[in-house]
Scaffold this active site. Structure first.
Site, mmCIF file in Angstrom:
data_model
loop_
_atom_site.group_PDB
_atom_site.id
_atom_site.type_symbol
_atom_site.label_atom_id
_atom_site.label_comp_id
_atom_site.label_asym_id
_atom_site.label_seq_id
_atom_site.Cartn_x
_atom_site.Cartn_y
_atom_site.Cartn_z
ATOM 1 N N LYS A 170 1.030 -4.693 9.328
ATOM 2 C CA LYS A 170 2.325 -4.377 8.712
ATOM 3 C C LYS A 170 3.175 -3.631 9.737
ATOM 4 O O LYS A 170 2.725 -2.634 10.304
ATOM 5 C CB LYS A 170 2.148 -3.511 7.467
ATOM 6 C CG LYS A 170 3.448 -3.252 6.710
ATOM 7 C CD LYS A 170 3.182 -2.527 5.390
ATOM 8 C CE LYS A 170 4.456 -2.429 4.545
ATOM 9 N NZ LYS A 170 5.461 -1.522 5.103
ATOM 10 N N ARG A 184 8.966 0.006 -3.502
ATOM 11 C CA ARG A 184 9.702 0.864 -4.462
ATOM 12 C C ARG A 184 10.051 0.118 -5.741
ATOM 13 O O ARG A 184 10.108 0.725 -6.816
ATOM 14 C CB ARG A 184 10.988 1.380 -3.806
ATOM 15 C CG ARG A 184 10.769 2.473 -2.767
ATOM 16 C CD ARG A 184 12.095 2.942 -2.208
ATOM 17 N NE ARG A 184 12.823 1.850 -1.598
ATOM 18 C CZ ARG A 184 14.138 1.851 -1.353
ATOM 19 N NH1 ARG A 184 14.866 2.884 -1.721
ATOM 20 N NH2 ARG A 184 14.727 0.827 -0.771
ATOM 21 N N ASN A 238 9.555 -7.604 3.277
ATOM 22 C CA ASN A 238 9.497 -6.415 2.431
ATOM 23 C C ASN A 238 10.807 -5.642 2.545
ATOM 24 O O ASN A 238 11.309 -5.439 3.642
ATOM 25 C CB ASN A 238 8.306 -5.543 2.868
ATOM 26 C CG ASN A 238 8.280 -4.185 2.201
ATOM 27 O OD1 ASN A 238 8.069 -3.186 2.863
ATOM 28 N ND2 ASN A 238 8.495 -4.131 0.916
ATOM 29 N N GLY A 239 11.374 -5.253 1.389
ATOM 30 C CA GLY A 239 12.568 -4.415 1.400
ATOM 31 C C GLY A 239 13.576 -4.750 0.321
ATOM 32 O O GLY A 239 14.050 -5.875 0.253
ATOM 33 N N PRO A 244 0.851 -1.209 0.000
ATOM 34 C CA PRO A 244 0.000 0.000 0.000
ATOM 35 C C PRO A 244 0.880 1.250 0.000
ATOM 36 O O PRO A 244 1.544 1.546 0.990
ATOM 37 C CB PRO A 244 -0.799 -0.130 1.304
ATOM 38 C CG PRO A 244 -0.019 -1.064 2.162
ATOM 39 C CD PRO A 244 0.765 -1.959 1.256
ATOM 40 N N GLN A 279 -5.998 -0.561 4.009
ATOM 41 C CA GLN A 279 -5.100 -0.328 5.138
ATOM 42 C C GLN A 279 -5.580 0.887 5.917
ATOM 43 O O GLN A 279 -5.835 1.943 5.333
ATOM 44 C CB GLN A 279 -3.663 -0.105 4.669
ATOM 45 C CG GLN A 279 -2.669 -0.018 5.818
ATOM 46 C CD GLN A 279 -1.248 0.267 5.355
ATOM 47 O OE1 GLN A 279 -0.943 1.364 4.917
ATOM 48 N NE2 GLN A 279 -0.376 -0.731 5.460
ATOM 49 N N CYS A 328 4.181 2.960 9.704
ATOM 50 C CA CYS A 328 4.347 4.289 9.097
ATOM 51 C C CYS A 328 5.344 5.113 9.910
ATOM 52 O O CYS A 328 5.171 5.293 11.123
ATOM 53 C CB CYS A 328 3.009 5.007 9.023
ATOM 54 S SG CYS A 328 3.110 6.626 8.242
ATOM 55 N N HIS A 377 8.678 -5.057 7.301
ATOM 56 C CA HIS A 377 9.624 -4.252 6.529
ATOM 57 C C HIS A 377 10.959 -4.300 7.266
ATOM 58 O O HIS A 377 11.025 -3.939 8.449
ATOM 59 C CB HIS A 377 9.113 -2.817 6.402
ATOM 60 C CG HIS A 377 9.976 -1.941 5.557
ATOM 61 N ND1 HIS A 377 9.658 -0.633 5.262
ATOM 62 C CD2 HIS A 377 11.145 -2.173 4.918
ATOM 63 C CE1 HIS A 377 10.600 -0.100 4.508
ATOM 64 N NE2 HIS A 377 11.520 -1.014 4.283
ATOM 65 N N THR A 398 1.457 5.214 -0.287
ATOM 66 C CA THR A 398 0.824 6.522 -0.178
ATOM 67 C C THR A 398 1.169 7.380 -1.392
ATOM 68 O O THR A 398 2.309 7.407 -1.836
ATOM 69 C CB THR A 398 1.284 7.229 1.112
ATOM 70 O OG1 THR A 398 0.983 6.380 2.221
ATOM 71 C CG2 THR A 398 0.570 8.553 1.303
#
Length: 635
Positions: free
Chosen positions: A420, A506, A482-483, A296, A350, A381, A450, A298
């Site tokens: 997350k 990304r 994730n990463g 997700p 989310q 976040c 992450h 932003t």
């Protein structure tokens, strides 16, 4: 002495090369030659008017980012290249916030657009009613073909459409393709829109949250009994301590209220589902294992972008982070983040919040009014606005509130609840491994980790060794890593850590076809024309989602430019000295295999605007753009 100087030169050379991607020598160039080539080709292929517009854009564009500066040891007494020791990271908070509404000098009245009916405001209306006068002052059309008209048989923006000539007669009547309109009759491509009735009831606080009230009452009763008993053993009546589907002891008063009045309004006979809470094993089940999950995102993770990624093979998609308080207030802009396209077969939303009451009510609101396959809690976040009030990463430090939020949302949801998280808040103090075993007991269906802390942001590589440790702790609950995944080789290494699946963020922004590469285990040397076609599809999806009038076109352009601020980092496979490209390596200046490929490699805002003009026409005279993100991985 000479030896020392030579050693220093070699060391400096190594530092300069370490942060850059390896490009074949025949493609390398300098900054001056690169921009000279881009500017000359651009002016040579445009009319004089377009060249003047390009000149205006270039004057207001930002400078090219400097070469990557590696972090040097302060013990050596060397300059780190950072002013006052501050890190160059975060967002361009002072960027111009230009709303697309300012580009309309005067809009056509809605009464004229809707079958030319009489305007209820009469002479007091501030919009155009004279169609001929409006059409004379309207900006010129972008193209000869309207995507909405060709796809749906009808363009809802009528005369205000920036492609209006494609579906307008000389006497300003709007055309329709009857066969296409009938073929799509009754079909809803986008779901989860906020109805006017629900919005009104939310603003008047006229929406009932029966299950949330029941849970919060249990929470309050449990707290009161604990206070009365002091620090004794927890009572069996503490329902929030176990909402995972096992045997529960419900307070007598709460149970009596449930028996007297069902939690939902029903038509016809009552069933067990109406009055009995579903256990976790009876909830809707989702198979998350070995899936490719589009994170997700932003700003950039909007519905048109998710459609692009879905076509390239993304298995799971999720809406952008939505603030639970804004959803409960019925804010239209926040509810727009929950919209779901028909192509998104496994879709979640989310939400972000920091209090059990608002998060539980928000979950019940989502559960009763929109179609989703799962709900995700954002406790990763890192931005100050969210963290300082206790949300996002702040939840990881407030385990009691975190537990109450998860159990409360699980209590009211009929779909799986996912979370997350990051490795922690401080850079050298990981806490995820302590939280994960507890979250298993709280009833989480999926955990996404992450591999960085809040303090790290994107300054270092993700810690996949730590993710592997957490994956074993989370079993049997699936854990996604994730990463730093930018190629199928990165994905293969990630899967070897024992994770149940991978989330891509990304990497999808830089090259959305990464999902195809992973599924087909190959490096795709995609051409510049194919990449332009992807952007063309995005512009069409954007016009469908945000509108084909001036306001919709400029909104589509703005989101495209935000995306291009990431997409420009992609280095074509054919120009790389070694494959694959690494996400933390900065591309040096290089010439592409054609002009378009070189243009797409530019990190100058003015050149991104040129690409948008190829698809959405020339920008307005007062147009200005600065990307939201500062590309922290390159600083």
């Amino acid at each position: 002495m000479e030896t020392a100087v030579e050693d220093a030169a070699v060391k400096a050379k190594d530092v300069a090369v370490k942060g850059e991607a390896a490009i074949k020598s025949e493609f390398l160039t300098t900054k001056e030659k690169f921009h000279g080539f881009i500017d000359s080709e651009g002016q040579g292929s445009k009319t004089d008017e377009a060249s003047e517009n390009d000149g205006e854009v270039n004057e207001s564009s930002v400078e090219e980012p400097e070469h990557k500066k590696l972090k040097l040891d302060l013990e050596d007494g060397k300059d780190t290249g950072k002013p006052d020791g501050k890190r160059l990271r975060g967002q361009n908070k002072s960027r111009p916030h230009t709303k697309p509404t300012i580009y309309d000098e005067k809009r056509l009245c809605l009464s004229v657009l809707q079958d030319n009916r009489e305007c209820s405001y009469g002479d007091r209306c501030k919009f155009h009613h004279d169609v001929a006068k409006y059409m004379a002052s309207k900006p010129p059309d972008i193209g000869e073909s309207c995507y909405l008209y060709e796809t749906f048989g009808k363009c809802g923006y009528g005369l205000s459409c920036r492609f209006a000539k494609a579906h307008t007669t000389p006497d300003f009547k709007t055309l329709e393709k009857t066969d296409l309109v009938k073929a799509r009759e009754g079909r809803t491509a986008v779901k989860n829109s906020l109805s006017k009735d629900l919005q009104y009831r939310l603003r008047k606080r006229d929406v009932a949250f029966s299950k949330s009230a029941e849970y919060l009452k249990m929470l309050s009763d449990s707290k009161n009994k604990k206070e009365q008993q002091g620090n004794g053993v927890a009572l069996a009546a503490e329902v929030p301590a176990d909402l995972t589907g096992e045997k529960q002891t419900v307070p007598t008063e709460a149970q009596a209220s449930v028996d007297k009045q069902p939690p939902v309004k029903t038509v016809g006979p009552l069933t067990d589902v109406d009055v009995i809470k579903l256990r976790s094993c009876e909830k809707k089940q989702v198979n998350f294992n070995d899936k490719l999950y589009l994170a997700p995102l932003t700003t950039c993770g909007n519905l048109p972008f998710r459609r692009i990624c879905k076509r390239f093979g993304a298995d799971i998609t999720c809406g952008e982070m939505a603030m639970c308080t804004n959803l409960l207030q019925g804010q239209q802009s926040e509810w727009a983040l929950l919209k779901r396209h028909e192509s998104e077969d496994l879709f979640g939303v989310q939400v972000e919040g920091c209090f059990p009451d608002t998060m539980t009510r928000c979950a019940e609101l989502i559960n009763n009014n929109i179609e989703v396959d799962f709900v995700d809690i954002n406790s990763g976040c890192p931005i100050d606005l969210v963290y300082k009030k206790g949300g996002g990463c702040g939840l990881m430090m407030r385990t009691r509130k975190f537990e109450q939020i998860i159990k409360g949302m699980n209590y009211v949801l009929d779909v799986p609840l996912t979370v997350k998280i990051r490795t922690g808040v401080q850079e050298k103090s990981n806490i995820a491994h302590k939280l994960i075993p507890e979250m298993k007991d709280w009833g989480v269906s999926l955990i996404t980790l992450h591999g960085r802390s809040r303090e790290q942001r994107y300054t270092k590589l993700a810690d996949w060794d730590y993710i592997s440790t957490c994956a074993s702790l989370a079993s049997p609950v699936p854990l996604f890593g994730n990463g730093d995944i930018l190629s199928y080789e990165d994905a293969m290494k990630a899967r070897e850590t024992g994770v149940s699946g991978i989330m891509i963020a990304r990497g999808a922004l830089i090259k959305p076809w990464i999902f195809t590469e992973i599924k087909e285990s190959r490096h795709w040397d995609i051409s510049s024309n194919e990449r332009l076609d992807i952007l063309r599809d995005f512009s069409n999806f954007g016009l469908e989602h945000w509108g084909s009038d001036t306001r919709g076109v400029e909104k589509t352009r703005n989101f495209m430019l935000e995306w291009l601020s990431f997409m420009c980092r992609y280095i074509p496979v054919g120009v790389l000295e070694r494959v694959p490209q690494k996400i933390n390596e900065r591309p040096p200046y290089y010439m592409g295999r054609n002009y378009l490929e070189s243009l797409m490699a530019s990190q100058n805002v003015g050149d991104w605007v040129k690409i948008s003009e190829m698809l959405l026409g020339p920008v307005p005279k007062n147009f200005n753009f600065l990307p939201k993100h500062k590309a922290n991985a390159y600083k």
